[in-house]
Design a protein around this motif. Structure first.
Motif, mmCIF file in Angstrom:
data_model
loop_
_atom_site.group_PDB
_atom_site.id
_atom_site.type_symbol
_atom_site.label_atom_id
_atom_site.label_comp_id
_atom_site.label_asym_id
_atom_site.label_seq_id
_atom_site.Cartn_x
_atom_site.Cartn_y
_atom_site.Cartn_z
ATOM 1 N N ARG A 1 0.837 -1.193 0.000
ATOM 2 C CA ARG A 1 0.000 0.000 0.000
ATOM 3 C C ARG A 1 0.878 1.252 0.000
ATOM 4 O O ARG A 1 1.845 1.364 0.742
ATOM 5 N N GLY A 2 0.535 2.199 -0.866
ATOM 6 C CA GLY A 2 1.281 3.436 -0.944
ATOM 7 C C GLY A 2 2.555 3.349 -1.759
ATOM 8 O O GLY A 2 3.268 4.344 -1.909
ATOM 9 N N VAL A 3 2.844 2.157 -2.285
ATOM 10 C CA VAL A 3 4.040 1.965 -3.111
ATOM 11 C C VAL A 3 3.654 1.530 -4.521
ATOM 12 O O VAL A 3 4.020 2.179 -5.505
ATOM 13 N N ASN A 4 2.913 0.431 -4.618
ATOM 14 C CA ASN A 4 2.587 -0.101 -5.949
ATOM 15 C C ASN A 4 1.162 -0.631 -6.039
ATOM 16 O O ASN A 4 0.868 -1.440 -6.925
ATOM 17 N N ASP A 5 0.274 -0.202 -5.142
ATOM 18 C CA ASP A 5 -1.107 -0.688 -5.165
ATOM 19 C C ASP A 5 -1.929 0.106 -6.173
ATOM 20 O O ASP A 5 -2.966 0.697 -5.851
ATOM 21 N N ASP A 6 -1.462 0.081 -7.397
ATOM 22 C CA ASP A 6 -2.078 0.829 -8.489
ATOM 23 C C ASP A 6 -1.764 0.074 -9.776
ATOM 24 O O ASP A 6 -0.614 -0.279 -10.033
ATOM 25 N N ALA A 7 -2.789 -0.165 -10.602
ATOM 26 C CA ALA A 7 -2.587 -0.971 -11.810
ATOM 27 C C ALA A 7 -1.588 -0.330 -12.763
ATOM 28 O O ALA A 7 -0.773 -1.027 -13.392
ATOM 29 N N ALA A 8 -1.603 0.996 -12.886
ATOM 30 C CA ALA A 8 -0.675 1.660 -13.796
ATOM 31 C C ALA A 8 0.763 1.533 -13.300
ATOM 32 O O ALA A 8 1.695 1.367 -14.102
ATOM 33 N N VAL A 9 0.972 1.608 -11.990
ATOM 34 C CA VAL A 9 2.321 1.449 -11.424
ATOM 35 C C VAL A 9 2.818 0.023 -11.639
ATOM 36 O O VAL A 9 3.969 -0.195 -12.047
ATOM 37 N N LEU A 10 1.962 -0.959 -11.381
ATOM 38 C CA LEU A 10 2.361 -2.356 -11.598
ATOM 39 C C LEU A 10 2.664 -2.600 -13.075
ATOM 40 O O LEU A 10 3.634 -3.297 -13.409
ATOM 41 N N GLU A 11 1.848 -2.037 -13.952
ATOM 42 C CA GLU A 11 2.089 -2.194 -15.389
ATOM 43 C C GLU A 11 3.457 -1.637 -15.765
ATOM 44 O O GLU A 11 4.246 -2.283 -16.479
ATOM 45 N N ALA A 12 3.768 -0.454 -15.271
ATOM 46 C CA ALA A 12 5.068 0.161 -15.584
ATOM 47 C C ALA A 12 6.216 -0.664 -15.008
ATOM 48 O O ALA A 12 7.250 -0.860 -15.662
ATOM 49 N N LEU A 13 6.034 -1.155 -13.791
ATOM 50 C CA LEU A 13 7.068 -1.978 -13.162
ATOM 51 C C LEU A 13 7.350 -3.223 -13.983
ATOM 52 O O LEU A 13 8.509 -3.534 -14.305
ATOM 53 N N PHE A 14 6.312 -3.946 -14.350
ATOM 54 C CA PHE A 14 6.517 -5.226 -15.037
ATOM 55 C C PHE A 14 7.025 -5.021 -16.466
ATOM 56 O O PHE A 14 7.824 -5.815 -16.963
ATOM 57 N N ARG A 15 6.587 -3.949 -17.125
ATOM 58 C CA ARG A 15 7.125 -3.662 -18.451
ATOM 59 C C ARG A 15 8.625 -3.370 -18.377
ATOM 60 O O ARG A 15 9.410 -3.849 -19.202
ATOM 61 N N ARG A 16 9.012 -2.564 -17.403
ATOM 62 C CA ARG A 16 10.428 -2.220 -17.288
ATOM 63 C C ARG A 16 11.267 -3.435 -16.926
ATOM 64 O O ARG A 16 12.397 -3.585 -17.396
ATOM 65 N N LEU A 17 10.741 -4.298 -16.080
ATOM 66 C CA LEU A 17 11.474 -5.521 -15.740
ATOM 67 C C LEU A 17 11.686 -6.382 -16.981
ATOM 68 O O LEU A 17 12.801 -6.860 -17.235
ATOM 69 N N VAL A 18 10.638 -6.589 -17.753
ATOM 70 C CA VAL A 18 10.765 -7.426 -18.947
ATOM 71 C C VAL A 18 11.746 -6.803 -19.930
ATOM 72 O O VAL A 18 12.560 -7.506 -20.557
ATOM 73 N N ARG A 19 11.698 -5.500 -20.068
ATOM 74 C CA ARG A 19 12.646 -4.834 -20.966
ATOM 75 C C ARG A 19 14.085 -5.008 -20.478
ATOM 76 O O ARG A 19 15.033 -5.007 -21.287
ATOM 77 N N ALA A 20 14.252 -5.174 -19.170
ATOM 78 C CA ALA A 20 15.586 -5.417 -18.599
ATOM 79 C C ALA A 20 15.932 -6.908 -18.583
ATOM 80 O O ALA A 20 16.900 -7.309 -17.940
ATOM 81 N N GLU B 1 -8.253 -7.656 -7.655
ATOM 82 C CA GLU B 1 -8.784 -6.718 -8.634
ATOM 83 C C GLU B 1 -7.657 -6.028 -9.402
ATOM 84 O O GLU B 1 -7.747 -5.829 -10.617
ATOM 85 N N LEU B 2 -6.567 -5.676 -8.705
ATOM 86 C CA LEU B 2 -5.429 -5.062 -9.384
ATOM 87 C C LEU B 2 -4.836 -6.014 -10.419
ATOM 88 O O LEU B 2 -4.527 -5.614 -11.550
ATOM 89 N N VAL B 3 -4.663 -7.268 -10.040
ATOM 90 C CA VAL B 3 -4.098 -8.249 -10.955
ATOM 91 C C VAL B 3 -5.044 -8.472 -12.138
ATOM 92 O O VAL B 3 -4.614 -8.603 -13.296
ATOM 93 N N LYS B 4 -6.324 -8.493 -11.867
ATOM 94 C CA LYS B 4 -7.306 -8.670 -12.939
ATOM 95 C C LYS B 4 -7.216 -7.542 -13.954
ATOM 96 O O LYS B 4 -7.343 -7.759 -15.175
ATOM 97 N N ARG B 5 -6.961 -6.329 -13.487
ATOM 98 C CA ARG B 5 -6.887 -5.175 -14.381
ATOM 99 C C ARG B 5 -5.659 -5.221 -15.285
ATOM 100 O O ARG B 5 -5.608 -4.532 -16.300
ATOM 101 N N LEU B 6 -4.663 -6.032 -14.924
ATOM 102 C CA LEU B 6 -3.485 -6.168 -15.776
ATOM 103 C C LEU B 6 -3.750 -7.063 -16.979
ATOM 104 O O LEU B 6 -3.034 -6.988 -17.982
ATOM 105 N N ARG B 7 -4.765 -7.930 -16.891
ATOM 106 C CA ARG B 7 -5.071 -8.826 -17.995
ATOM 107 C C ARG B 7 -5.474 -8.002 -19.209
ATOM 108 O O ARG B 7 -6.300 -7.117 -19.125
ATOM 109 N N GLY B 8 -4.853 -8.287 -20.325
ATOM 110 C CA GLY B 8 -5.159 -7.561 -21.537
ATOM 111 C C GLY B 8 -4.353 -6.284 -21.694
ATOM 112 O O GLY B 8 -4.159 -5.804 -22.805
ATOM 113 N N ARG B 9 -3.901 -5.693 -20.578
ATOM 114 C CA ARG B 9 -3.095 -4.466 -20.648
ATOM 115 C C ARG B 9 -1.639 -4.789 -20.945
ATOM 116 O O ARG B 9 -0.939 -3.987 -21.557
#
Length: 352
Positions: free
Chosen positions: A243-262, A290-298
């Motif tokens: 909470r307050g760090v990455n409990d947001d779908a857009a933040v998680l999306e950015a995190l996982f995209r950057r990890l994969v790119r690395a 719900e956050l994880v569900k929102r990543l599906r398709g994104r």
């Protein structure tokens, strides 16, 4: 001037400009109970940071850590119940944890082993390490050894190489996996000597990098990850939903995209464990699902880790992600796509 010393006290954090003096004055009891360590690399990034920034929340002490809820426990995932010899946790039939040391480059404020790591925590001496390696050597069902702790990449390259060589010489050990915060907290430690220590001749070495927010993936961190990947070491990530760090779908999306790119495959997204004084970090399970569900398709499957819960008491991890399937083989199924639209899937046809 470049910092060279890790801050290990409130005074050290204040001197580095990472913690305001008035905040430090109220945190004495927190510092007395839980270890503090912030590397020079992170101190540079935390100087003048807002107290509620994603990096500050992860690494700087807070008075909320003194609030312990009834369900929290010193050993939230039950390591002790599955420890046959010091330094070994044998929870699953084919793999063990090997905890050679208690030290970390940085002590995260949400750590599930926060009662065990830090100054004065248990580390293995030479005889205890030999006994732990003998335990693995004598059990042919152990296929994977997970080096954790503490942070195993805090070991000197010489000692690290000795442990890797000993494990690599065991024919039944197929994988040696390292769980580490080093590329994020102290990227300069990923040196040629360390990479040499991770070389094997028979088994496979994997590295699981702990990273929770896209801001942690700096130029220095991605360079350290590139050194590991270029050395032929497969990389996965572990993140904790905070909470307050990455409990947001857009933040998680950015995190996982950057990890994969690395060249890091997102592996686990952990639900927060019931460690003492960490309630202010934990989300609800429904919120996490719900956050994880929102990543599906994104994002593609490459960017999607498994959302897991470590069952309190030592019963292991369980996937707790959203369900997309209902029904049964007789009546047929209903499957939900990433838009939330439901579709029929036929029942099993009996063979003629």
């Amino acid at each position: 001037m470049k910092r060279t010393a890790t801050a290990r006290s409130l005074d050290g954090l204040v001197a580095a400009g990472a913690l305001a003096p008035e905040r430090a004055a109220a945190l004495g009891r927190v510092a007395d109970r839980y270890a503090i360590a912030v590397t020079p690399y992170l101190l540079d990034r935390l100087e003048g940071a807002e107290p509620d920034s994603p990096l500050a929340r992860q690494y700087l002490p807070s008075s909320a850590e003194l609030e312990v809820t009834p369900e929290e426990r010193a050993d939230p995932i039950g390591d002790a119940a599955w420890s046959p010899v010091k330094g070994i946790v044998h929870r699953y039939p084919d793999r063990v944890l090997l905890k050679a040391l208690h030290a970390c480059p940085v002590y995260c404020r949400f750590c599930f082993r926060r009662e065990m790591v830090g100054p004065g925590g248990d580390a293995l001496d030479a005889d205890e390490l030999a006994a732990a390696l003998d335990y693995i050597r004598q059990r042919n069902d152990i296929w994977e050894v997970i080096m954790t702790g503490g942070d195993p990449l805090m070991l000197s390259p010489r000692r690290l190489g000795e442990i890797v060589s000993a494990l690599d010489a065991m024919p039944h050990v197929g994988v040696i996996r390292f769980h580490t915060r080093v590329p994020v907290a102290d990227p300069e430690r990923i040196s040629a000597d360390l990479l040499s220590a991770l070389k094997v001749s028979d088994s496979a070495v994997w590295v699981a990098v702990h990273c929770n927010h896209p801001d942690e993936l700096t130029e220095e961190t991605t360079a350290a990850l590139a050194k590991l990947a270029d050395a032929g070491i497969p990389l996965v990530s572990q993140s904790v939903l905070l909470r307050g760090v990455n409990d947001d779908a857009a933040v998680l999306e950015a995190l996982f995209r950057r990890l994969v790119r690395a060249r890091v495959k997102p592996y686990y997204l952990h639900h927060g464990d019931l460690a003492p004084g960490t309630a202010h970090f934990r989300t609800g399970l429904d919120e996490g699902r719900e956050l994880v569900k929102r990543l599906r398709g994104r994002v593609s499957g490459l960017c999607q880790p498994a959302y897991v819960l470590d069952i309190p008491g030592g019963h292991g991890k369980a996937p707790v992600g959203p369900d997309c399937l209902s029904g049964d083989a007789d009546a047929g199924y209903v499957v939900e796509d990433y838009r939330g639209v439901r579709h029929a899937y036929p029942p099993v046809t009996e063979k003629l």
